[in-house]
Design an enzyme around this catalytic site. Structure first.
Site, short mmCIF file in Angstrom:
data_model
loop_
_atom_site.label_atom_id
_atom_site.label_comp_id
_atom_site.label_asym_id
_atom_site.label_seq_id
_atom_site.Cartn_x
_atom_site.Cartn_y
_atom_site.Cartn_z
N ASP A 58 0.66 -1.06 0.19
CA ASP A 58 -0.48 0.16 -0.36
C ASP A 58 1.04 1.33 0.11
O ASP A 58 1.60 1.38 -1.34
CB ASP A 58 -0.91 0.12 1.66
CG ASP A 58 -1.85 1.25 1.26
OD1 ASP A 58 -3.07 0.73 0.58
OD2 ASP A 58 -1.67 1.70 2.12
N TYR A 110 -11.94 9.65 -2.42
CA TYR A 110 -11.39 8.95 -0.91
C TYR A 110 -9.74 10.10 -1.35
O TYR A 110 -10.20 10.74 0.03
CB TYR A 110 -11.35 7.81 -0.70
CG TYR A 110 -10.16 6.78 -0.87
CD1 TYR A 110 -9.06 7.17 -0.05
CD2 TYR A 110 -10.23 6.93 -2.43
CE1 TYR A 110 -7.69 6.20 -0.68
CE2 TYR A 110 -8.99 5.98 -2.36
CZ TYR A 110 -7.76 5.94 -1.56
OH TYR A 110 -6.63 4.66 -2.39
N TYR A 154 -1.32 10.86 2.25
CA TYR A 154 -2.24 11.63 0.54
C TYR A 154 -2.16 13.42 0.28
O TYR A 154 -2.16 14.06 -0.75
CB TYR A 154 -3.32 11.27 1.07
CG TYR A 154 -3.85 10.21 0.97
CD1 TYR A 154 -3.77 9.03 0.02
CD2 TYR A 154 -3.94 9.03 2.56
CE1 TYR A 154 -5.04 7.53 0.04
CE2 TYR A 154 -3.89 8.01 2.67
CZ TYR A 154 -4.11 7.06 1.02
OH TYR A 154 -4.26 6.08 1.63
N HIS A 157 -7.71 -5.72 -1.31
CA HIS A 157 -6.22 -4.84 -0.95
C HIS A 157 -5.27 -5.69 0.56
O HIS A 157 -4.24 -6.24 -0.47
CB HIS A 157 -6.93 -3.87 -0.08
CG HIS A 157 -5.96 -2.98 -0.48
ND1 HIS A 157 -5.23 -2.20 -1.11
CD2 HIS A 157 -5.48 -2.00 0.70
CE1 HIS A 157 -4.21 -1.55 -0.89
NE2 HIS A 157 -4.16 -1.44 0.25
#
Length: 317
Positions: free
Chosen positions: A101, A150, A232, A296
């Site tokens: 990830d 998101y 992010y 995931h």
């Protein structure tokens, strides 16, 4: 688990929590969002039993590692800087790198910035991404998915944190880890982010125990989610700062593993990139494994298979 040792090490201006077990060639594990060193518990125990030294930090902003307040402190240069400093502190010239990830994104940049420190990489979930040099990542994501995507919703400081706070942290963790929907995660403006966690049909997977949930929840209750969300929020900054390395190939040997139910595998263009030659062009020394029926969080969903993939790859070097 009680054999895993824990300590904090001063690196790159922060205190980093590191879990370790075993002796032998070192393997450095990088977790993703919203995870911790703990996501690698199965692989650490397995590889240590096979004669390797397993090292898994809480990355900057997570768990028992320091979390600088500013999102500008979470660029890929900062995170890779932490890891290079960690290797220096441990007196390790090179390591095998294993990641998932957000950790996978950091691993790709680690191999670009400092390939001399990596013997080989086993990366999972997120394929190498060459962001368009003429458009910032967030603008590209908005043009592809809209403002409801998101990663775009995570940008406003405090908004996602407020949404997460509306739900019990254990429920937040269960919702993330239980997701098997490979479609893009979007939540329109006006709909609270906390609504993600209000799913009466939620089925917790068999591989996730209450003990696991409680460990994650206890750590995120202490720290909150801001540290992880700041990765992010630093996307565009990382894009700007990594410009000098744009266009370089990943030269280290790589095994890439992804589940066919992973939302990252279903992003526009990703399957074509992985299977039609683009990925191999950017990462010449590449093996690809697609796991059927796996979502995931594959390192925890299929721990034995992932451990075997890692071992069978790194033992070649």
């Amino acid at each position: 688990m009680e054999k895993i040792a824990h300590r904090n090490i001063s690196v790159n201006g922060i205190s980093m929590h590191v879990a370790e077990i075993g002796e032998g060639p070192p393997v450095l594990f990088l977790h993703g969002f919203p995870e911790l060193w703990y996501s690698w518990r199965h692989q650490m125990l397995y590889l240590s039993s096979m004669g390797y030294r397993a090292i898994a930090p809480d990355l900057r902003g997570y768990g028992d590692t320091d979390a600088p307040a500013s999102a500008s402190s979470y660029s890929t240069l900062h995170i890779v800087g932490d890891l290079v400093a960690l290797l220096d502190a441990l007196a390790l010239d090179q390591v095998f790198l294993v990641a998932h990830d957000w950790g996978a994104i950091i691993a790709w940049y680690f191999c670009l910035f400092r390939p001399d420190r990596i013997k080989a990489l086993v990366n999972t979930s997120v394929a190498f991404q060459l962001w368009n040099p003429s458009i910032k990542p967030l603008q590209a994501l908005r043009e592809t998915f809209g403002d409801a995507y998101y990663m775009c919703r995570f940008q406003e400081p405090g908004e996602a944190e407020e949404g997460f706070a509306q739900a019990d942290t254990a429920k937040v963790m269960k919702t993330f880890f239980s997701s098997r929907n490979p479609s893009a995660l979007c939540l329109p403006k006006g709909k609270e982010l906390g609504a993600i966690f209000e799913n009466p049909l939620l089925t917790v997977p068999s591989w996730l125990t209450e003990e696991d949930v409680n460990y994650y929840a206890s750590k995120f209750n202490q720290t909150g989610f801001t540290g992880g969300l700041n990765y992010y929020r630093a996307l565009d900054l990382s894009w700007e700062l990594s410009a000098p390395w744009r266009g370089l190939q990943i030269k280290v040997p790589v095994k890439f593993i992804v589940g066919d139910l992973d939302l990252t595998y279903h992003m526009p263009g990703v399957k074509e990139y992985i299977h039609n030659g683009g990925f191999k062009k950017d990462v010449p020394n590449l093996e690809v494994v697609v796991m059927e029926g796996v979502a995931h969080f594959l390192t925890q969903e299929k721990p034995e298979e992932i451990s075997a993939h890692i071992y069978n790859f790194i033992k070649k070097f």
